[in-house]
Scaffold this motif. Structure first.
Motif, short mmCIF file in Angstrom:
data_model
loop_
_atom_site.label_atom_id
_atom_site.label_comp_id
_atom_site.label_asym_id
_atom_site.label_seq_id
_atom_site.Cartn_x
_atom_site.Cartn_y
_atom_site.Cartn_z
N GLY A 214 56.34 50.80 71.50
CA GLY A 214 57.31 49.84 71.00
C GLY A 214 56.77 48.80 70.04
O GLY A 214 57.35 47.72 69.91
N PHE A 215 55.67 49.13 69.35
CA PHE A 215 55.12 48.19 68.37
C PHE A 215 55.94 48.27 67.08
O PHE A 215 56.14 49.36 66.54
N ASP A 216 56.38 47.14 66.59
CA ASP A 216 57.21 47.11 65.39
C ASP A 216 56.34 47.17 64.13
O ASP A 216 55.22 46.64 64.11
N PRO A 217 56.85 47.76 63.06
CA PRO A 217 56.13 47.72 61.78
C PRO A 217 56.24 46.33 61.17
O PRO A 217 57.13 45.54 61.54
N ILE A 218 55.35 46.02 60.23
CA ILE A 218 55.40 44.69 59.61
C ILE A 218 56.51 44.60 58.58
O ILE A 218 56.88 43.51 58.15
N LEU A 219 57.06 45.74 58.17
CA LEU A 219 58.14 45.75 57.19
C LEU A 219 59.21 46.73 57.65
O LEU A 219 58.94 47.90 57.89
N VAL A 220 60.43 46.22 57.80
CA VAL A 220 61.56 47.05 58.22
C VAL A 220 62.56 47.13 57.07
O VAL A 220 63.05 46.10 56.59
N ILE A 221 62.83 48.34 56.59
CA ILE A 221 63.77 48.56 55.51
C ILE A 221 65.07 49.10 56.10
O ILE A 221 65.06 50.15 56.75
N ARG A 222 66.15 48.40 55.88
CA ARG A 222 67.46 48.85 56.39
C ARG A 222 68.32 49.31 55.21
O ARG A 222 69.33 48.69 54.86
N ALA A 223 67.90 50.39 54.59
CA ALA A 223 68.58 50.88 53.40
C ALA A 223 69.84 51.66 53.78
O ALA A 223 69.89 52.34 54.81
N ASN A 224 70.84 51.57 52.92
CA ASN A 224 72.09 52.28 53.10
C ASN A 224 71.84 53.77 52.88
O ASN A 224 71.47 54.19 51.78
N GLN A 225 72.05 54.59 53.90
CA GLN A 225 71.74 56.01 53.82
C GLN A 225 72.91 56.80 53.23
O GLN A 225 73.56 57.61 53.89
N VAL A 226 73.13 56.57 51.93
CA VAL A 226 74.18 57.25 51.18
C VAL A 226 73.62 57.57 49.80
O VAL A 226 72.77 56.85 49.27
N HIS A 227 74.11 58.63 49.20
CA HIS A 227 73.65 59.01 47.87
C HIS A 227 73.97 57.91 46.85
O HIS A 227 75.05 57.35 46.84
N MET A 228 73.01 57.63 45.98
CA MET A 228 73.25 56.72 44.86
C MET A 228 73.93 57.49 43.74
O MET A 228 73.90 58.72 43.70
N GLU A 229 74.52 56.75 42.81
CA GLU A 229 75.13 57.37 41.64
C GLU A 229 74.04 57.81 40.66
O GLU A 229 73.15 57.04 40.34
N ILE A 230 74.14 59.03 40.16
CA ILE A 230 73.11 59.58 39.28
C ILE A 230 73.05 58.83 37.94
O ILE A 230 72.02 58.84 37.25
N ILE A 231 74.13 58.16 37.56
CA ILE A 231 74.15 57.42 36.30
C ILE A 231 73.22 56.21 36.34
O ILE A 231 73.03 55.55 35.31
N LEU A 232 72.63 55.93 37.48
CA LEU A 232 71.72 54.80 37.63
C LEU A 232 70.32 55.10 37.09
O LEU A 232 69.45 54.22 37.09
N LEU A 233 70.09 56.30 36.62
CA LEU A 233 68.74 56.70 36.20
C LEU A 233 68.16 55.79 35.12
O LEU A 233 66.97 55.47 35.15
N LEU A 234 68.97 55.35 34.18
CA LEU A 234 68.47 54.47 33.12
C LEU A 234 68.00 53.15 33.70
O LEU A 234 66.93 52.65 33.34
N GLU A 235 68.78 52.58 34.61
CA GLU A 235 68.40 51.32 35.24
C GLU A 235 67.11 51.48 36.06
O GLU A 235 66.24 50.60 36.05
#
Length: 450
Positions: A214-235
């Motif tokens: 039960g040791f926690d990591p020093i960094l927890v990422i709570r990212a939205n687990q959904v596909h991003m829009e492909i048009i974001l490639l330029l950004e």
């Protein structure tokens, strides 16, 4: 049948190597988790105790912490100064996996004082160096059982490598990326299975142990687990190129500051301590604009996940656009880390690099009017993370895999693209190689400590 069994257990056979690598990996995982959790336990106790002293503002403690580090730790073992990775690189590349146990112990004390007194830096470098140092000592002891060398000299190299991999895995909960990082940072384009396999085994076992207890990591990422829009490639491409050049600027600035503080020269305890105090003072004064940047800056990272503008803004003017706020935070965090480590205090680059990369991604997300918390927002955070990490560390494969392991498979495209571009932008300016050159110039006349 007897011949077959004998061939399996024959020295340097695949089965023999697997058993030996597994043993080293298990020991490394245990040592790394004990080292990491012991360090974090003491760190949290020290920071809590200092926070309860209301008569002294928190931003003053890094300046106070510079005194014992300079007069006590560095006057006894000067090589325990600064970031931990250069010492790891030197031991593995040039000394056959021999890392000084004495330096390891004093590195533990120097990093604990630096980070415990809210110094600006990360855990990964110093704690990874400690774990690698302890494993290097275990390897030397195991190699001389019975008064003779029973372990092949090439295997001695695996002990610190596995120690580093296991520590990174325990800190970040990145089972594959951590193992690759420990090898990629030393061998770069010449990575071999003989080092990669044991390192990945060590980091994987280490993450399993950390999760089991039960040791926690020093960094927890709570990212939205959904596909991003492909048009974001330029950004994403804009973020990755910006991260690459930002990493290059970080390295060049660090080079100038370290020269200013004469990091390549052995100084008297008084002069060294005065430099440490000066560097810590500059770092502390910078964070007055946003006290949440003090020390590790966990609140800033958490605020990015949920995009809390109040924490991100701190004491910066209310009328300042959010992209301006985030850009200023990048400058403050970067300069604070540079002056802390550049003056000689014992802290890491990885944590600040990760934070600056994600701040950069959030900065562009605000410029592009991307909604915080959306898959596109986290894609830019992932791109900033991977691009900055790969640019500064020159470890693109590890950067990409660590980001995917932390953010999730939906963010493999920005992670991979950013890691490759960040590396290509800055492949000839390696932060740790530059720091290693300083270390070698400073310590070339000193004997190797046991």
């Amino acid at each position: 049948m007897t011949t077959f069994i004998a061939s399996i257990f024959k020295k340097n056979s695949s089965f023999y190597n697997l058993m030996l690598w597994s043993l080293i990996a298990i020991v490394s995982a245990v040592v790394a988790n004990v080292t990491v959790q012991g360090f974090l336990f003491l760190y949290h106790r020290i920071t809590a105790a200092l926070a309860s002293v209301h008569a002294i503002p928190l931003w003053v403690w890094p300046i106070i912490g510079a005194v014992p580090v300079g007069f006590f730790v560095y006057s006894i073992v000067p090589s325990s100064m600064g970031e931990g990775i250069p010492s790891y690189l030197e031991g593995v590349r040039k000394r056959g996996g021999i890392l000084s146990l004495r330096e390891t112990v004093f590195k533990f004390m120097a990093a604990l004082i630096t980070l415990g007194t809210y110094g600006n830096g990360g855990f990964l470098g110093p704690v990874g160096r400690m774990s690698a140092g302890f494993m290097s000592f275990i390897g030397r002891v195991a190699g001389r059982i019975g008064g003779r060398r029973t372990i092949d000299p090439a295997l001695q190299l695996l002990f610190p490598i596995c120690g580093m991999a296991a520590a990174v895995g325990a800190l970040m909960h990145s089972p594959i990326g951590a193992g690759i990082f420990a090898v990629e940072i030393i061998l770069k384009t010449n990575m071999r299975y003989r080092q990669l396999f044991p390192a990945i085994l060590a980091s994987s076992v280490s993450v399993y142990i950390a999760k089991y207890f039960g040791f926690d990591p020093i960094l927890v990422i709570r990212a939205n687990q959904v596909h991003m829009e492909i048009i974001l490639l330029l950004e994403i491409l804009i973020v990755t190129v910006s991260a690459g050049f930002s990493g290059k600027a970080f390295i060049l600035t660090y080079t100038g500051v370290s020269k200013l503080f004469q990091r390549d020269t052995i100084l008297s305890p008084l002069k060294q301590t005065s430099f440490l105090i000066a560097g810590s003072a500059v770092s502390s004064l910078l964070i007055i604009a946003n006290p949440y940047l003090l020390g590790k800056g966990f609140q800033i990272t958490d605020a990015l996940m949920i995009f809390n503008p109040d924490i991100l803004r701190g004491f910066l003017p209310p009328g300042l656009p959010m992209f301006g706020v985030l850009f200023i935070l990048i400058l403050i965090k970067g300069l604070g880390n540079i002056f802390t480590v550049g003056s000689g205090m014992s802290a890491g680059f990885t944590g600040p690099a990760v934070m600056m990369g994600m701040l950069l991604g959030a900065c562009f997300a605000d410029l592009f009017h991307i909604i915080p918390g959306s898959p596109e927002y986290f894609a830019l955070l992932a791109a900033g993370f991977a691009g900055y990490f790969a640019s500064i560390m020159n470890t693109p494969i590890a950067a990409a895999i660590i980001v995917v392991e932390l953010f999730g498979l939906y963010y493999s495209l920005p992670a991979g693209l950013a890691a490759v571009v960040g590396y290509m932008v800055n492949q000839n300016h390696t932060l740790y190689d530059m720091a290693l050159e300083e270390r070698e110039e400073k310590l070339e006349d000193q004997p190797i400590m046991p």
